[in-house]
Design a protein around this motif. Sequence first.
Motif, PDB file in Angstrom:
ATOM      1  N   HIS A 196       0.837  -1.215   0.000  1.00  0.00           N
ATOM      2  CA  HIS A 196       0.000   0.000   0.000  1.00  0.00           C
ATOM      3  C   HIS A 196       0.867   1.260   0.000  1.00  0.00           C
ATOM      4  O   HIS A 196       0.568   2.229  -0.712  1.00  0.00           O
ATOM      5  CB  HIS A 196      -0.915   0.012   1.231  1.00  0.00           C
ATOM      6  CG  HIS A 196      -2.065  -0.940   1.152  1.00  0.00           C
ATOM      7  ND1 HIS A 196      -2.936  -0.968   0.088  1.00  0.00           N
ATOM      8  CD2 HIS A 196      -2.500  -1.890   2.024  1.00  0.00           C
ATOM      9  CE1 HIS A 196      -3.865  -1.893   0.294  1.00  0.00           C
ATOM     10  NE2 HIS A 196      -3.617  -2.474   1.463  1.00  0.00           N
ATOM     11  N   ILE A 197       1.931   1.252   0.792  1.00  0.00           N
ATOM     12  CA  ILE A 197       2.836   2.406   0.859  1.00  0.00           C
ATOM     13  C   ILE A 197       3.509   2.623  -0.495  1.00  0.00           C
ATOM     14  O   ILE A 197       3.623   3.768  -0.978  1.00  0.00           O
ATOM     15  CB  ILE A 197       3.905   2.210   1.951  1.00  0.00           C
ATOM     16  CG1 ILE A 197       3.270   2.276   3.344  1.00  0.00           C
ATOM     17  CG2 ILE A 197       5.012   3.243   1.804  1.00  0.00           C
ATOM     18  CD1 ILE A 197       2.871   3.652   3.811  1.00  0.00           C
ATOM     19  N   LYS A 198       3.952   1.552  -1.110  1.00  0.00           N
ATOM     20  CA  LYS A 198       4.597   1.647  -2.431  1.00  0.00           C
ATOM     21  C   LYS A 198       3.644   2.274  -3.442  1.00  0.00           C
ATOM     22  O   LYS A 198       4.025   3.189  -4.196  1.00  0.00           O
ATOM     23  CB  LYS A 198       5.035   0.258  -2.900  1.00  0.00           C
ATOM     24  CG  LYS A 198       5.662   0.220  -4.292  1.00  0.00           C
ATOM     25  CD  LYS A 198       6.087  -1.204  -4.645  1.00  0.00           C
ATOM     26  CE  LYS A 198       6.676  -1.253  -6.049  1.00  0.00           C
ATOM     27  NZ  LYS A 198       5.686  -0.984  -7.098  1.00  0.00           N
ATOM     28  N   ASN A 199       2.401   1.802  -3.467  1.00  0.00           N
ATOM     29  CA  ASN A 199       1.421   2.347  -4.402  1.00  0.00           C
ATOM     30  C   ASN A 199       1.102   3.806  -4.096  1.00  0.00           C
ATOM     31  O   ASN A 199       0.938   4.624  -5.011  1.00  0.00           O
ATOM     32  CB  ASN A 199       0.140   1.515  -4.360  1.00  0.00           C
ATOM     33  CG  ASN A 199       0.345   0.099  -4.895  1.00  0.00           C
ATOM     34  OD1 ASN A 199       1.275  -0.147  -5.652  1.00  0.00           O
ATOM     35  ND2 ASN A 199      -0.504  -0.824  -4.475  1.00  0.00           N
ATOM     36  N   LEU A 200       1.020   4.137  -2.801  1.00  0.00           N
ATOM     37  CA  LEU A 200       0.726   5.509  -2.391  1.00  0.00           C
ATOM     38  C   LEU A 200       1.854   6.446  -2.823  1.00  0.00           C
ATOM     39  O   LEU A 200       1.592   7.533  -3.356  1.00  0.00           O
ATOM     40  CB  LEU A 200       0.537   5.569  -0.873  1.00  0.00           C
ATOM     41  CG  LEU A 200       0.268   6.943  -0.260  1.00  0.00           C
ATOM     42  CD1 LEU A 200      -0.990   7.577  -0.855  1.00  0.00           C
ATOM     43  CD2 LEU A 200       0.121   6.822   1.264  1.00  0.00           C
ATOM     44  N   ARG A 201       3.085   6.033  -2.607  1.00  0.00           N
ATOM     45  CA  ARG A 201       4.226   6.855  -3.025  1.00  0.00           C
ATOM     46  C   ARG A 201       4.181   7.138  -4.523  1.00  0.00           C
ATOM     47  O   ARG A 201       4.415   8.264  -4.964  1.00  0.00           O
ATOM     48  CB  ARG A 201       5.538   6.150  -2.677  1.00  0.00           C
ATOM     49  CG  ARG A 201       5.952   6.247  -1.212  1.00  0.00           C
ATOM     50  CD  ARG A 201       7.139   5.345  -0.963  1.00  0.00           C
ATOM     51  NE  ARG A 201       7.743   5.568   0.345  1.00  0.00           N
ATOM     52  CZ  ARG A 201       8.476   4.675   0.974  1.00  0.00           C
ATOM     53  NH1 ARG A 201       8.679   3.467   0.420  1.00  0.00           N
ATOM     54  NH2 ARG A 201       9.008   4.944   2.152  1.00  0.00           N
ATOM     55  N   GLU A 202       3.892   6.100  -5.292  1.00  0.00           N
ATOM     56  CA  GLU A 202       3.853   6.255  -6.752  1.00  0.00           C
ATOM     57  C   GLU A 202       2.761   7.227  -7.170  1.00  0.00           C
ATOM     58  O   GLU A 202       2.968   8.078  -8.044  1.00  0.00           O
ATOM     59  CB  GLU A 202       3.651   4.890  -7.415  1.00  0.00           C
ATOM     60  CG  GLU A 202       4.867   3.971  -7.301  1.00  0.00           C
ATOM     61  CD  GLU A 202       4.615   2.595  -7.897  1.00  0.00           C
ATOM     62  OE1 GLU A 202       3.452   2.316  -8.295  1.00  0.00           O
ATOM     63  OE2 GLU A 202       5.564   1.781  -7.955  1.00  0.00           O
ATOM     64  N   LYS A 203       1.598   7.133  -6.554  1.00  0.00           N
ATOM     65  CA  LYS A 203       0.487   8.003  -6.928  1.00  0.00           C
ATOM     66  C   LYS A 203       0.729   9.459  -6.521  1.00  0.00           C
ATOM     67  O   LYS A 203       0.260  10.386  -7.193  1.00  0.00           O
ATOM     68  CB  LYS A 203      -0.811   7.495  -6.300  1.00  0.00           C
ATOM     69  CG  LYS A 203      -1.306   6.187  -6.915  1.00  0.00           C
ATOM     70  CD  LYS A 203      -2.621   5.736  -6.297  1.00  0.00           C
ATOM     71  CE  LYS A 203      -3.109   4.444  -6.916  1.00  0.00           C
ATOM     72  NZ  LYS A 203      -4.400   3.992  -6.333  1.00  0.00           N
ATOM     73  N   LEU A 204       1.457   9.669  -5.410  1.00  0.00           N
ATOM     74  CA  LEU A 204       1.737  11.031  -4.959  1.00  0.00           C
ATOM     75  C   LEU A 204       2.809  11.706  -5.811  1.00  0.00           C
ATOM     76  O   LEU A 204       2.965  12.931  -5.760  1.00  0.00           O
ATOM     77  CB  LEU A 204       2.178  11.029  -3.490  1.00  0.00           C
ATOM     78  CG  LEU A 204       1.155  10.558  -2.457  1.00  0.00           C
ATOM     79  CD1 LEU A 204       1.736  10.677  -1.055  1.00  0.00           C
ATOM     80  CD2 LEU A 204      -0.149  11.347  -2.555  1.00  0.00           C
ATOM     81  N   GLY A 205       3.542  10.927  -6.586  1.00  0.00           N
ATOM     82  CA  GLY A 205       4.574  11.510  -7.449  1.00  0.00           C
ATOM     83  C   GLY A 205       5.759  12.014  -6.647  1.00  0.00           C
ATOM     84  O   GLY A 205       6.258  11.318  -5.758  1.00  0.00           O
ATOM     85  N   GLU A 206       6.197  13.231  -6.923  1.00  0.00           N
ATOM     86  CA  GLU A 206       7.372  13.796  -6.264  1.00  0.00           C
ATOM     87  C   GLU A 206       7.208  13.827  -4.740  1.00  0.00           C
ATOM     88  O   GLU A 206       8.163  13.609  -3.991  1.00  0.00           O
ATOM     89  CB  GLU A 206       7.626  15.217  -6.778  1.00  0.00           C
ATOM     90  CG  GLU A 206       8.882  15.856  -6.226  1.00  0.00           C
ATOM     91  CD  GLU A 206       9.098  17.254  -6.786  1.00  0.00           C
ATOM     92  OE1 GLU A 206       9.970  17.966  -6.251  1.00  0.00           O
ATOM     93  OE2 GLU A 206       8.404  17.628  -7.753  1.00  0.00           O
ATOM     94  N   GLU A 207       5.987  14.090  -4.271  1.00  0.00           N
ATOM     95  CA  GLU A 207       5.742  14.168  -2.829  1.00  0.00           C
ATOM     96  C   GLU A 207       5.778  12.802  -2.159  1.00  0.00           C
ATOM     97  O   GLU A 207       5.788  12.711  -0.927  1.00  0.00           O
ATOM     98  CB  GLU A 207       4.407  14.847  -2.546  1.00  0.00           C
ATOM     99  CG  GLU A 207       4.421  16.352  -2.709  1.00  0.00           C
ATOM    100  CD  GLU A 207       4.401  16.807  -4.165  1.00  0.00           C
ATOM    101  OE1 GLU A 207       4.170  15.960  -5.053  1.00  0.00           O
ATOM    102  OE2 GLU A 207       4.598  18.007  -4.416  1.00  0.00           O
ATOM    103  N   GLY A 208       5.819  11.726  -2.959  1.00  0.00           N
ATOM    104  CA  GLY A 208       5.915  10.394  -2.385  1.00  0.00           C
ATOM    105  C   GLY A 208       7.182  10.186  -1.576  1.00  0.00           C
ATOM    106  O   GLY A 208       7.221   9.368  -0.650  1.00  0.00           O
ATOM    107  N   GLN A 209       8.225  10.978  -1.897  1.00  0.00           N
ATOM    108  CA  GLN A 209       9.495  10.861  -1.175  1.00  0.00           C
ATOM    109  C   GLN A 209       9.381  11.334   0.277  1.00  0.00           C
ATOM    110  O   GLN A 209      10.240  11.040   1.107  1.00  0.00           O
ATOM    111  CB  GLN A 209      10.575  11.668  -1.884  1.00  0.00           C
ATOM    112  CG  GLN A 209      10.329  13.175  -1.865  1.00  0.00           C
ATOM    113  CD  GLN A 209      11.374  13.954  -2.616  1.00  0.00           C
ATOM    114  OE1 GLN A 209      12.562  13.640  -2.524  1.00  0.00           O
ATOM    115  NE2 GLN A 209      10.954  14.958  -3.377  1.00  0.00           N
ATOM    116  N   PHE A 210       8.309  12.082   0.589  1.00  0.00           N
ATOM    117  CA  PHE A 210       8.122  12.545   1.966  1.00  0.00           C
ATOM    118  C   PHE A 210       7.730  11.395   2.897  1.00  0.00           C
ATOM    119  O   PHE A 210       7.820  11.527   4.114  1.00  0.00           O
ATOM    120  CB  PHE A 210       7.052  13.639   2.032  1.00  0.00           C
ATOM    121  CG  PHE A 210       7.382  14.882   1.247  1.00  0.00           C
ATOM    122  CD1 PHE A 210       8.707  15.239   1.002  1.00  0.00           C
ATOM    123  CD2 PHE A 210       6.379  15.694   0.740  1.00  0.00           C
ATOM    124  CE1 PHE A 210       9.016  16.389   0.280  1.00  0.00           C
ATOM    125  CE2 PHE A 210       6.678  16.848   0.027  1.00  0.00           C
ATOM    126  CZ  PHE A 210       8.000  17.193  -0.207  1.00  0.00           C
TER     127      PHE A 210
END
Length: 223
Positions: A196-210
């Motif tokens: 779920h975290i991996k998918n969330l990071r991808e969907k958030l784009g650049e902000e996924g790194q936060f």
Amino acid sequence: MKALVYIVEDDKDLSELLKYNLQKDNFTVEIFNKGSELFKALQTKTPDIFILDVMLPDYDGFRIAHYIRSNPEWHSIPIVFLTAKDSEIDKLKGFSYGADDYVTKPFSIKELTARMKAILRRLGKLEFESLIKLGTLEIDLSKKEVRKQNQTLNLTVTEFKILEALLTNYGKPISREFLIEKVLQKEVYDRTIDVHIKNLREKLGEEGQFIKTVRGFGYKLEI
């Protein structure tokens, strides 16, 4: 009602900059350049949160924190250290004196504010805003939506719940077990959270790194 912040900082330019920005963010702020000034003010009024420098002209911040934590009237008021002392030993010392957070200089005022708000929300002293900005993202908690450049991101219900939990605990590591028990409220494998975290990071784009991984424990949200 606005949260009251007591800042103990001997750098007058920095303290005035903090006051200006925190007031813009709807805080009430009082500044003290010495520990003795703070002690005098505490006899008449107590704040909702302290920001303490460590290196001060009279009492150092650790001694002030010890004094605060030793008094039953003030011991539960959150303390954030804001200091140039950035060694691991200093940080551990700060937390041993009861710090709720430890921010090192140079620092981002936006990050400091976010950390303060997260602490106050956890204590029920500050309401969670319905619309939160995170980089280029707009997170609407009331509508359960995340927008990026006016485009709504297609998050699942689970992904949004995880993001909301990370926001509520901004800067604080939260365990996989917490996410499973309190957020998902169902029995799943730790690996499921990671997906779920991996998918969330991808969907958030650049902000996924936060969304940062805390090795062997879980995750935290931090700019």
